[in-house]
Scaffold this motif. Structure first.
Motif, mmCIF file in Angstrom:
data_model
loop_
_atom_site.group_PDB
_atom_site.id
_atom_site.type_symbol
_atom_site.label_atom_id
_atom_site.label_comp_id
_atom_site.label_asym_id
_atom_site.label_seq_id
_atom_site.Cartn_x
_atom_site.Cartn_y
_atom_site.Cartn_z
ATOM 1 N N THR A 155 0.846 -1.190 0.000
ATOM 2 C CA THR A 155 0.000 0.000 0.000
ATOM 3 C C THR A 155 0.875 1.232 0.000
ATOM 4 O O THR A 155 1.761 1.382 0.841
ATOM 5 C CB THR A 155 -0.920 0.037 1.243
ATOM 6 O OG1 THR A 155 -1.705 -1.153 1.278
ATOM 7 C CG2 THR A 155 -1.839 1.250 1.190
ATOM 8 N N ASP A 156 0.648 2.113 -0.984
ATOM 9 C CA ASP A 156 1.315 3.407 -0.987
ATOM 10 C C ASP A 156 0.300 4.447 -1.457
ATOM 11 O O ASP A 156 -0.844 4.099 -1.796
ATOM 12 C CB ASP A 156 2.586 3.391 -1.861
ATOM 13 C CG ASP A 156 2.325 3.095 -3.320
ATOM 14 O OD1 ASP A 156 1.276 3.551 -3.842
ATOM 15 O OD2 ASP A 156 3.146 2.418 -3.954
ATOM 16 N N PRO A 157 0.657 5.739 -1.482
ATOM 17 C CA PRO A 157 -0.336 6.764 -1.821
ATOM 18 C C PRO A 157 -0.983 6.585 -3.194
ATOM 19 O O PRO A 157 -2.094 7.072 -3.422
ATOM 20 C CB PRO A 157 0.480 8.057 -1.753
ATOM 21 C CG PRO A 157 1.573 7.768 -0.784
ATOM 22 C CD PRO A 157 1.926 6.325 -1.027
ATOM 23 N N ASN A 158 -0.304 5.904 -4.142
ATOM 24 C CA ASN A 158 -0.813 5.813 -5.507
ATOM 25 C C ASN A 158 -1.412 4.464 -5.859
ATOM 26 O O ASN A 158 -2.301 4.368 -6.698
ATOM 27 C CB ASN A 158 0.312 6.135 -6.503
ATOM 28 C CG ASN A 158 0.883 7.524 -6.289
ATOM 29 O OD1 ASN A 158 0.142 8.481 -6.162
ATOM 30 N ND2 ASN A 158 2.208 7.622 -6.227
ATOM 31 N N THR A 159 -0.906 3.392 -5.230
ATOM 32 C CA THR A 159 -1.301 2.035 -5.627
ATOM 33 C C THR A 159 -1.369 1.115 -4.419
ATOM 34 O O THR A 159 -0.607 1.269 -3.473
ATOM 35 C CB THR A 159 -0.274 1.442 -6.627
ATOM 36 O OG1 THR A 159 -0.061 2.365 -7.683
ATOM 37 C CG2 THR A 159 -0.773 0.131 -7.209
ATOM 38 N N SER A 160 -2.283 0.161 -4.462
ATOM 39 C CA SER A 160 -2.279 -0.923 -3.480
ATOM 40 C C SER A 160 -2.418 -2.247 -4.215
ATOM 41 O O SER A 160 -3.053 -2.314 -5.275
ATOM 42 C CB SER A 160 -3.415 -0.755 -2.462
ATOM 43 O OG SER A 160 -4.668 -0.854 -3.100
ATOM 44 N N MET A 161 -1.784 -3.284 -3.685
ATOM 45 C CA MET A 161 -1.833 -4.616 -4.284
ATOM 46 C C MET A 161 -2.104 -5.655 -3.209
ATOM 47 O O MET A 161 -1.559 -5.557 -2.112
ATOM 48 C CB MET A 161 -0.500 -4.965 -4.959
ATOM 49 C CG MET A 161 -0.195 -4.218 -6.220
ATOM 50 S SD MET A 161 1.340 -4.854 -6.983
ATOM 51 C CE MET A 161 1.435 -3.805 -8.432
ATOM 52 N N THR A 202 -5.258 -8.675 -7.157
ATOM 53 C CA THR A 202 -5.761 -7.420 -7.694
ATOM 54 C C THR A 202 -4.918 -6.250 -7.221
ATOM 55 O O THR A 202 -4.241 -6.323 -6.193
ATOM 56 C CB THR A 202 -7.222 -7.169 -7.265
ATOM 57 O OG1 THR A 202 -7.286 -7.139 -5.825
ATOM 58 C CG2 THR A 202 -8.143 -8.243 -7.794
ATOM 59 N N SER A 203 -4.958 -5.188 -8.013
ATOM 60 C CA SER A 203 -4.344 -3.926 -7.612
ATOM 61 C C SER A 203 -5.363 -2.818 -7.796
ATOM 62 O O SER A 203 -6.273 -2.917 -8.615
ATOM 63 C CB SER A 203 -3.080 -3.644 -8.423
ATOM 64 O OG SER A 203 -3.348 -3.662 -9.811
ATOM 65 N N VAL A 204 -5.192 -1.770 -7.007
ATOM 66 C CA VAL A 204 -6.083 -0.607 -7.076
ATOM 67 C C VAL A 204 -5.221 0.626 -7.272
ATOM 68 O O VAL A 204 -4.292 0.877 -6.502
ATOM 69 C CB VAL A 204 -6.939 -0.468 -5.792
ATOM 70 C CG1 VAL A 204 -7.759 0.817 -5.836
ATOM 71 C CG2 VAL A 204 -7.837 -1.677 -5.614
ATOM 72 N N ASN A 224 -11.808 3.059 -6.907
ATOM 73 C CA ASN A 224 -11.664 1.795 -6.200
ATOM 74 C C ASN A 224 -11.760 0.581 -7.119
ATOM 75 O O ASN A 224 -11.979 -0.533 -6.654
ATOM 76 C CB ASN A 224 -12.717 1.688 -5.096
ATOM 77 C CG ASN A 224 -12.501 2.721 -4.001
ATOM 78 O OD1 ASN A 224 -11.366 2.968 -3.613
ATOM 79 N ND2 ASN A 224 -13.588 3.294 -3.518
ATOM 80 N N GLN A 225 -11.598 0.794 -8.399
ATOM 81 C CA GLN A 225 -11.693 -0.311 -9.341
ATOM 82 C C GLN A 225 -10.547 -1.295 -9.142
ATOM 83 O O GLN A 225 -9.386 -0.917 -9.107
ATOM 84 C CB GLN A 225 -11.672 0.204 -10.784
ATOM 85 C CG GLN A 225 -11.871 -0.898 -11.809
ATOM 86 C CD GLN A 225 -12.017 -0.362 -13.221
ATOM 87 O OE1 GLN A 225 -11.917 0.849 -13.441
ATOM 88 N NE2 GLN A 225 -12.281 -1.244 -14.178
ATOM 89 N N GLU A 226 -10.877 -2.576 -8.999
ATOM 90 C CA GLU A 226 -9.866 -3.610 -8.814
ATOM 91 C C GLU A 226 -9.400 -4.121 -10.175
ATOM 92 O O GLU A 226 -10.215 -4.500 -11.019
ATOM 93 C CB GLU A 226 -10.420 -4.753 -7.974
ATOM 94 C CG GLU A 226 -10.726 -4.348 -6.529
ATOM 95 C CD GLU A 226 -11.136 -5.526 -5.677
ATOM 96 O OE1 GLU A 226 -11.536 -6.570 -6.255
ATOM 97 O OE2 GLU A 226 -11.065 -5.425 -4.437
ATOM 98 N N ILE A 227 -8.086 -4.129 -10.379
ATOM 99 C CA ILE A 227 -7.499 -4.533 -11.650
ATOM 100 C C ILE A 227 -6.815 -5.883 -11.465
ATOM 101 O O ILE A 227 -5.912 -6.010 -10.620
ATOM 102 C CB ILE A 227 -6.470 -3.482 -12.118
ATOM 103 C CG1 ILE A 227 -7.134 -2.107 -12.252
ATOM 104 C CG2 ILE A 227 -5.839 -3.906 -13.442
ATOM 105 C CD1 ILE A 227 -6.144 -0.982 -12.491
#
Length: 294
Positions: A231-237, A268-270, A276-279
């Protein structure tokens, strides 16, 4: 007859005891090990039939020096002698291409990673390879952030937070346990198994197997269930998967001769800017460590 049977049982037990091996580090003060690390990682994100692929490559040269030995532990100094990083994106092209030894005074990233070189940190290494403590990582992070040349304290502190996730004392401990924490706490026979765990961004529960030993080397293998939470300010995995490890270590010192770690994760990553779309995301990685000088 009873006496003969008892003697036979004692003989079998004796063979069983003497067949066991005490796998551990046997280091001496002044020992120096130079290790080449190569890590390749491919991150693939899929969205509505399109893919974004990130390729990360890290090549490092690590020097481990035994400063002190006690009955239970070793005080080991770690120095980064070289570090090269390359990150490319199928959409953005080259994102980072840094060779730490080739400092470019006009490139902030180059100056930051150049400051990492030849800056010692110390780790307390247990005989089974567990890293019990790391000292100096936080000072290293401060040195790296100062090398950036950023004057604004808020921006510098934000940078330090990011660097701490990779080079802070806790991060270094979690990262290099993968290389060192390979031995059991008890004597084992060939084909015996044991378990241990790694924590940090990548959490793994490993099942190790003693594959064999001769006068030169010890061979080990491990399988693991792994999870990754970033988790960071731009992305979470959030991902999970499996990991396979193969090790050849020096039969005398216990230090690795070479190690290969392969992992495959999916989840998934966001991305913050996309809500909040999960990729759907996969990560394939291979990391090798090779002793090039002792």
């Amino acid at each position: 007859m009873k006496y003969i049977a008892s003697l036979f049982l004692i003989t079998l037990l004796s063979f069983s005891v003497y067949g066991q091996t005490n796998l551990q580090y046997n280091l001496k003060k002044g020992d120096v090990f130079l290790v080449k690390q190569v890590a390749k990682q491919t991150i693939t994100q899929s969205l509505e039939g399109a893919e974004h692929v990130l390729n990360n490559s890290i090549e490092g040269l690590l020097e481990f020096t035994v400063l002190e030995q006690t009955a239970e532990n070793y005080n080991v100094q770690l120095i980064f002698k070289d570090l090269n990083l390359n990150i490319t994106s199928s959409i953005q092209g080259t994102i980072m291409d840094v060779k730490a030894k080739e400092v470019n005074e006009s490139d902030m990233q180059s100056k930051i990673f150049n400051s990492l070189l030849d800056s010692p940190v110390q780790m307390l290494l247990a005989k089974n390879g567990d890293i019990l403590e790391v000292k100096g990582g936080d000072s290293l992070v401060t040195k790296m952030s100062n090398a950036s040349g950023i004057d604004d304290e808020f921006s510098k502190n934000m940078m330090k937070k990011g660097l701490e996730k990779e080079f802070g004392s806790e991060a270094l401990s979690n990262s290099y346990k993968q290389m060192t924490f390979i031995y059991p706490d008890i004597k084992v026979n060939v084909e015996d198994t044991w378990t241990n765990e790694y924590t940090g961004k990548l959490e793994a529960t490993n099942t190790w197997t003693f594959l064999g030993q001769d006068e030169v080397k010890t061979e080990l293998g491990a399988t693991a269930e792994v999870t990754m939470n970033v988790t960071d300010p731009n992305t979470s995995m959030k991902l999970s998967g499996k990991q396979e490890t193969m090790v050849k270590a020096d039969a005398t010192s216990g230090f690795i001769l070479n190690m290969e770690v392969e992992s495959s994760l999916a989840g998934t990553s966001v991305i913050t800017m996309m809500g909040n779309q999960e990729i759907p995301t996969t990560i394939l990685s291979t990391t090798t460590y090779e002793l090039i000088k002792e």
